[in-house]
Write an enzyme that holds these catalytic residues in place. Structure first.
Site, PDB file in Angstrom:
ATOM      1  N   GLY A   1      48.528  36.634  36.482  1.00 12.14           N
ATOM      2  CA  GLY A   1      48.230  36.178  35.132  1.00 12.14           C
ATOM      3  C   GLY A   1      47.474  37.191  34.290  1.00 12.14           C
ATOM      4  O   GLY A   1      47.726  37.333  33.089  1.00 12.14           O
TER       5      GLY A   1
ATOM      6  N   THR B   1      50.752  25.716  37.548  1.00 16.21           N
ATOM      7  CA  THR B   1      50.392  26.502  38.727  1.00 16.21           C
ATOM      8  C   THR B   1      49.042  26.065  39.285  1.00 16.21           C
ATOM      9  O   THR B   1      48.227  25.476  38.573  1.00 16.21           O
ATOM     10  CB  THR B   1      50.303  28.003  38.347  1.00 16.21           C
TER      11      THR B   1
ATOM     12  N   THR C   1      53.393  30.331  39.979  1.00 20.14           N
ATOM     13  CA  THR C   1      53.850  29.477  38.889  1.00 20.14           C
ATOM     14  C   THR C   1      55.315  29.060  38.864  1.00 20.14           C
ATOM     15  O   THR C   1      56.194  29.893  39.073  1.00 20.14           O
ATOM     16  CB  THR C   1      53.620  30.246  37.562  1.00 20.14           C
TER      17      THR C   1
ATOM     18  N   THR D   1      55.749  34.395  35.261  1.00 17.73           N
ATOM     19  CA  THR D   1      55.146  34.098  36.557  1.00 17.73           C
ATOM     20  C   THR D   1      54.573  35.404  37.096  1.00 17.73           C
ATOM     21  O   THR D   1      54.918  36.477  36.641  1.00 17.73           O
ATOM     22  CB  THR D   1      56.188  33.496  37.518  1.00 17.73           C
ATOM     23  N   GLY D   2      53.668  35.280  38.036  1.00 13.31           N
ATOM     24  CA  GLY D   2      53.068  36.481  38.603  1.00 13.31           C
ATOM     25  C   GLY D   2      51.599  36.580  38.253  1.00 13.31           C
ATOM     26  O   GLY D   2      50.958  35.585  37.900  1.00 13.31           O
TER      27      GLY D   2
ATOM     28  N   SER E   1      51.696  26.966  45.843  1.00 14.51           N
ATOM     29  CA  SER E   1      51.223  27.686  44.656  1.00 14.51           C
ATOM     30  C   SER E   1      51.336  26.882  43.363  1.00 14.51           C
ATOM     31  O   SER E   1      51.067  27.403  42.287  1.00 14.51           O
ATOM     32  CB  SER E   1      51.977  29.008  44.512  1.00 14.51           C
TER      33      SER E   1
ATOM     34  N   ARG F   1      38.230  30.884  37.314  1.00 12.39           N
ATOM     35  CA  ARG F   1      39.260  31.816  36.831  1.00 12.39           C
ATOM     36  C   ARG F   1      40.480  31.066  36.268  1.00 12.39           C
ATOM     37  O   ARG F   1      40.998  30.159  36.884  1.00 12.39           O
ATOM     38  CB  ARG F   1      39.687  32.728  37.990  1.00 12.39           C
TER      39      ARG F   1
ATOM     40  N   GLY G   1      44.382  31.857  34.707  1.00 12.89           N
ATOM     41  CA  GLY G   1      45.401  32.894  34.568  1.00 12.89           C
ATOM     42  C   GLY G   1      46.139  32.729  33.255  1.00 12.89           C
ATOM     43  O   GLY G   1      45.605  32.207  32.273  1.00 12.89           O
ATOM     44  N   ASP G   2      47.387  33.161  33.247  1.00 13.27           N
ATOM     45  CA  ASP G   2      48.202  33.088  32.030  1.00 13.27           C
ATOM     46  C   ASP G   2      48.799  31.695  31.792  1.00 13.27           C
ATOM     47  O   ASP G   2      49.147  31.356  30.658  1.00 13.27           O
ATOM     48  CB  ASP G   2      49.350  34.101  32.109  1.00 13.27           C
TER      49      ASP G   2
HETATM   50  N1  GLY Z   1      50.612  33.165  36.877  1.00 12.91           N
HETATM   51  C1  GLY Z   1      49.658  32.306  37.374  1.00 12.91           C
HETATM   52  C2  GLY Z   1      48.319  32.832  37.509  1.00 12.91           C
HETATM   53  O1  GLY Z   1      48.096  34.035  37.468  1.00 12.91           O
HETATM   54  O2  GLY Z   1      47.419  32.049  37.664  1.00 12.91           O
END
Ligand code: GLY
Length: 269
Positions: A182, A146, A128, A179-180, A26, A156, A158-159
């Site tokens: 995004g 990540t 992440t 983490t998690g 990941s 896409r 993420g955060d």
């Molecule tokens: N936290 C990483 C993502 O959602 O890509």
């Protein structure tokens, strides 16, 4: 840092270890690909002067965090994405790698059999790495990196490349990282909120908990399969963590101790 190194170098070098770990599914080039089979990487870094750098949708580079640092230090910008980020990395001497993890490709081919598109973060595809540090000078820095959500839509983000969502540092107050899933973190400007709560007197632990509770509320309590976790560190070296579900671990190290801690959580998985 014990030898006098600074927090910025520490977080960059720290997350590079995970980025370069080809068995990690990941983070880095070993990560699960998007739904078209391409591994695309996101990372950002921030120092004690609110300087920051970020890369998104970066392909073929083993250590995106170091490219993010170069964006911060060598350009007037904060964020570079896609082919532009790759071009910039190559111009800075990073080398292109065609590495693909057999395990990640196998999982992707398995997924293709049904191609069921569900943006879910769970124990198996949790993501992440975020790292925050306070050095002997009293300066904070943070990094996160990540390969993003497994089998995500092409393009896409993420955060993790978004300053304020995946990572935020304010040297007057503290630092936080997420983490998690995004999308859920972005919706509440997660890491920025954690730092703002600390500014208003919350301990790092209380701030992470409040941010998670806010996130749950903003999702109308519909958080089935939606994992998010925050870590936070303040100027006094106090730290905390909290996640929506159980199963989120935090590694903590100071001059005396080194330990892996199960984060507190809102509900069992
Ligand atoms: N936290 C990483 C993502 O959602 O890509």
């Amino acid at each position: 840092m014990e030898a006098g190194g600074n927090a910025l170098d520490a977080v960059e070098q720290g997350v590079r270890v995970t980025e370069s770990d080809k068995t990690n599914l990941s983070v880095g080039l070993g990560g699960f690909p998007d739904r078209d089979g391409n591994t695309t990487l996101d990372a950002c870094i921030m120092n004690h002067k609110n300087q920051c750098g970020s890369v998104g949708f970066l392909q073929y580079i083993e250590n995106p965090i170091s490219v993010a640092r170069k964006v911060m230090e060598d350009t007037p910008h904060v964020m570079l994405v896609g082919d532009g980020a790759l071009e910039f990395a190559l111009s800075k001497g990073f080398t292109k790698s065609d590495f693909k993890s057999d395990e990640a490709q196998k999982a992707w081919k398995e997924w293709l059999k049904t191609s069921e598109y569900k943006p879910i973060i769970n124990r198996e595809n949790h993501d992440t790495i975020g790292m925050i540090a306070l050095d002997a000078e009293g300066n904070l820095s943070g990094a996160c990196t990540t390969s993003g959500l497994s089998f995500k839509m092409r393009g896409r983000l993420g955060d993790s490349p978004i300053i304020g969502a995946g990572l935020f540092v304010d040297n007057e107050v503290g630092a936080a990282c997420a983490t998690g899933l995004g999308e859920a973190v972005i919706r509440i400007a997660g890491s920025s909120i954690v730092v703002e709560l600390m500014r208003h007197g919350y301990t790092p632990q209380e701030a992470c908990k409040e941010a998670v509770e806010r996130l749950i509320k903003k999702h109308d309590n519909q958080v089935e399969n939606l994992q998010v976790g925050f870590i936070a560190l303040n100027k006094n070296g106090e730290w905390g963590s909290y996640s929506v579900y159980s199963g989120f671990n935090v590694a903590h190290r100071d001059l005396e101790n080194e330990k892996l801690v199960d984060s507190e959580f809102n509900r069992p998985w």
